[in-house]
Design an enzyme around this catalytic site. Structure first.
Site, PDB file in Angstrom:
ATOM      1  N   ASP A   8       0.862  -1.172   0.000  1.00  0.00           N
ATOM      2  CA  ASP A   8       0.000   0.000   0.000  1.00  0.00           C
ATOM      3  C   ASP A   8       0.905   1.229   0.000  1.00  0.00           C
ATOM      4  O   ASP A   8       2.033   1.184   0.524  1.00  0.00           O
ATOM      5  CB  ASP A   8      -0.882  -0.010   1.252  1.00  0.00           C
ATOM      6  CG  ASP A   8      -1.629   1.288   1.436  1.00  0.00           C
ATOM      7  OD1 ASP A   8      -2.469   1.601   0.587  1.00  0.00           O
ATOM      8  OD2 ASP A   8      -1.351   1.984   2.434  1.00  0.00           O
ATOM      9  N   THR A  12       1.542   3.860   4.281  1.00  0.00           N
ATOM     10  CA  THR A  12       2.429   2.717   4.503  1.00  0.00           C
ATOM     11  C   THR A  12       3.840   3.036   4.026  1.00  0.00           C
ATOM     12  O   THR A  12       4.806   2.920   4.786  1.00  0.00           O
ATOM     13  CB  THR A  12       1.890   1.470   3.776  1.00  0.00           C
ATOM     14  OG1 THR A  12       0.565   1.201   4.235  1.00  0.00           O
ATOM     15  CG2 THR A  12       2.776   0.258   4.039  1.00  0.00           C
ATOM     16  N   ARG A  44      -7.334  13.287   5.945  1.00  0.00           N
ATOM     17  CA  ARG A  44      -7.066  11.889   5.598  1.00  0.00           C
ATOM     18  C   ARG A  44      -8.287  11.003   5.879  1.00  0.00           C
ATOM     19  O   ARG A  44      -8.665  10.174   5.048  1.00  0.00           O
ATOM     20  CB  ARG A  44      -5.854  11.395   6.390  1.00  0.00           C
ATOM     21  CG  ARG A  44      -5.586   9.904   6.328  1.00  0.00           C
ATOM     22  CD  ARG A  44      -5.259   9.425   4.935  1.00  0.00           C
ATOM     23  NE  ARG A  44      -4.777   8.043   4.965  1.00  0.00           N
ATOM     24  CZ  ARG A  44      -4.681   7.264   3.894  1.00  0.00           C
ATOM     25  NH1 ARG A  44      -5.044   7.723   2.710  1.00  0.00           N
ATOM     26  NH2 ARG A  44      -4.231   6.026   4.000  1.00  0.00           N
ATOM     27  N   SER A 121      -2.192   0.613  -4.942  1.00  0.00           N
ATOM     28  CA  SER A 121      -2.764   1.816  -4.339  1.00  0.00           C
ATOM     29  C   SER A 121      -4.152   2.177  -4.849  1.00  0.00           C
ATOM     30  O   SER A 121      -4.534   1.860  -5.981  1.00  0.00           O
ATOM     31  CB  SER A 121      -1.826   2.991  -4.610  1.00  0.00           C
ATOM     32  OG  SER A 121      -2.320   4.193  -4.074  1.00  0.00           O
ATOM     33  N   ASN A 122      -4.899   2.902  -3.997  1.00  0.00           N
ATOM     34  CA  ASN A 122      -6.143   3.543  -4.397  1.00  0.00           C
ATOM     35  C   ASN A 122      -5.881   4.720  -5.326  1.00  0.00           C
ATOM     36  O   ASN A 122      -6.780   5.186  -6.014  1.00  0.00           O
ATOM     37  CB  ASN A 122      -6.907   4.049  -3.166  1.00  0.00           C
ATOM     38  CG  ASN A 122      -7.821   2.995  -2.562  1.00  0.00           C
ATOM     39  OD1 ASN A 122      -8.157   2.010  -3.197  1.00  0.00           O
ATOM     40  ND2 ASN A 122      -8.222   3.215  -1.318  1.00  0.00           N
ATOM     41  N   LYS A 154     -10.193  -0.148  -2.715  1.00  0.00           N
ATOM     42  CA  LYS A 154     -10.018  -1.047  -1.585  1.00  0.00           C
ATOM     43  C   LYS A 154     -11.058  -0.683  -0.526  1.00  0.00           C
ATOM     44  O   LYS A 154     -11.343   0.502  -0.346  1.00  0.00           O
ATOM     45  CB  LYS A 154      -8.626  -0.887  -0.963  1.00  0.00           C
ATOM     46  CG  LYS A 154      -7.440  -1.160  -1.868  1.00  0.00           C
ATOM     47  CD  LYS A 154      -6.171  -0.812  -1.090  1.00  0.00           C
ATOM     48  CE  LYS A 154      -4.930  -0.942  -1.919  1.00  0.00           C
ATOM     49  NZ  LYS A 154      -3.721  -0.589  -1.140  1.00  0.00           N
ATOM     50  N   SER A 178       0.359  -3.241   4.538  1.00  0.00           N
ATOM     51  CA  SER A 178      -0.415  -2.009   4.703  1.00  0.00           C
ATOM     52  C   SER A 178      -0.463  -1.566   6.155  1.00  0.00           C
ATOM     53  O   SER A 178      -0.485  -2.388   7.072  1.00  0.00           O
ATOM     54  CB  SER A 178      -1.839  -2.207   4.186  1.00  0.00           C
ATOM     55  OG  SER A 178      -2.589  -1.009   4.288  1.00  0.00           O
ATOM     56  N   ASN A 180      -3.059   0.239   6.977  1.00  0.00           N
ATOM     57  CA  ASN A 180      -4.491   0.482   7.108  1.00  0.00           C
ATOM     58  C   ASN A 180      -5.232  -0.817   7.433  1.00  0.00           C
ATOM     59  O   ASN A 180      -5.289  -1.718   6.581  1.00  0.00           O
ATOM     60  CB  ASN A 180      -5.037   1.068   5.800  1.00  0.00           C
ATOM     61  CG  ASN A 180      -4.358   2.370   5.425  1.00  0.00           C
ATOM     62  OD1 ASN A 180      -4.416   3.338   6.170  1.00  0.00           O
ATOM     63  ND2 ASN A 180      -3.720   2.398   4.272  1.00  0.00           N
ATOM     64  N   PHE A 182      -8.342  -1.607   7.400  1.00  0.00           N
ATOM     65  CA  PHE A 182      -9.379  -1.971   6.440  1.00  0.00           C
ATOM     66  C   PHE A 182      -8.783  -2.682   5.227  1.00  0.00           C
ATOM     67  O   PHE A 182      -9.405  -3.581   4.640  1.00  0.00           O
ATOM     68  CB  PHE A 182     -10.178  -0.733   6.005  1.00  0.00           C
ATOM     69  CG  PHE A 182      -9.452   0.183   5.048  1.00  0.00           C
ATOM     70  CD1 PHE A 182      -9.475  -0.060   3.682  1.00  0.00           C
ATOM     71  CD2 PHE A 182      -8.756   1.286   5.519  1.00  0.00           C
ATOM     72  CE1 PHE A 182      -8.806   0.780   2.798  1.00  0.00           C
ATOM     73  CE2 PHE A 182      -8.089   2.125   4.643  1.00  0.00           C
ATOM     74  CZ  PHE A 182      -8.109   1.866   3.286  1.00  0.00           C
ATOM     75  N   ASP A 183      -7.583  -2.296   4.846  1.00  0.00           N
ATOM     76  CA  ASP A 183      -6.886  -2.889   3.702  1.00  0.00           C
ATOM     77  C   ASP A 183      -6.420  -4.306   4.043  1.00  0.00           C
ATOM     78  O   ASP A 183      -6.556  -5.244   3.247  1.00  0.00           O
ATOM     79  CB  ASP A 183      -5.711  -1.994   3.338  1.00  0.00           C
ATOM     80  CG  ASP A 183      -5.155  -2.245   1.941  1.00  0.00           C
ATOM     81  OD1 ASP A 183      -5.763  -3.017   1.171  1.00  0.00           O
ATOM     82  OD2 ASP A 183      -4.112  -1.641   1.616  1.00  0.00           O
TER      83      ASP A 183
END
Length: 227
Positions: A8, A12, A44, A121-122, A154, A178, A180, A182-183
């Site tokens: 990520d 990250t 963010r 990545s998003n 994601k 990651s 994150n 959620f990821d």
């Protein structure tokens, strides 16, 4: 040994709060420079919220649009009254955020151990290529895989399936890296391995009953575990 590590990018590899110093300068004229960390955090959080909401609505838009709309919202919520010029400048700073201090050396160590690394990545491919290049770490990655290629964000399972398609890898051979939760949960739900980079020592992990395969404090620790 991990076959391929998909990193990520925002949060990250790249420090999304690297914008705080610029926010402090922009807010100094209002005698509100102490608000900069809170502004950065809300920006963010809202950026991610907007990507989640767009995903649920089936109304995909480039991640930079989510970022700009989140900036607009945060400006209104905190009543900072930034001009359009200020906002344009802050978006430019966001495109030049710094890598975390240990990122380059950790990625070099992994490459030396023969580990394949990709950026995942998003963000759009163009944005991520530019971000990694200016941070001096683009050459550490075999390629960039962007959700923009499937027009979803994601943690949609289709995004992780696309990652495997691009890499021609099996779920058990593919690791998401990651910061994150959620990821991490999204990747584990899709059958991938996942490492959580717990950059805030006391940060809790979401209590969903889906845990990361490993938890590390930073990318140096990751290289020790998977290098």
């Amino acid at each position: 040994m991990a076959k391929v590590l998909a990193f990520d990018v925002y949060g990250t590899l790249i420090d999304t709060h690297g914008v705080v110093a610029e926010l402090e300068q922009r807010l100094a004229g209002q005698d509100r420079s102490d608000l900069a960390p809170e502004f950065s955090r809300r920006w963010r959080d809202k950026q991610l919220e907007y990507s989640f909401r767009r995903g649920l609505m089936g109304a995909y838009a480039d991640f930079s649009r989510c970022t700009r709309e989140a900036l607009e919202f945060t400006d209104r919520a905190l009543q900072t009254r930034f001009s359009e010029t200020d906002k344009d400048h802050l978006m430019g700073v966001y495109a030049r955020l710094p890598a975390f201090p240990e990122a380059s050396a950790a990625l070099e160590r992994l490459a030396g151990a023969g580990v394949r690394s990709v950026a995942f990545s998003n963000g759009s491919r163009e944005a991520v290529e530019g971000l990694l290049t200016q941070a001096g770490i683009r050459e550490r990655f075999e390629t960039v895989v962007s959700v923009d290629e499937v027009k979803r964000f994601k943690p949609d399972p289709a995004v992780y399936a696309h990652l495997r398609y691009r890499l021609e890898s099996e779920p058990g051979d593919t690791w998401l890296i990651s910061s994150n939760p959620f990821d991490v949960i999204g990747a584990r739900h899709a059958g991938l391995h996942a490492a959580w980079v717990r950059r805030i020592p006391d940060a809790p992990f979401d209590p969903w009953g889906i845990e990361p395969d490993i938890t590390v404090a930073d990318l140096d620790a990751l290289a020790e575990r998977l290098g």
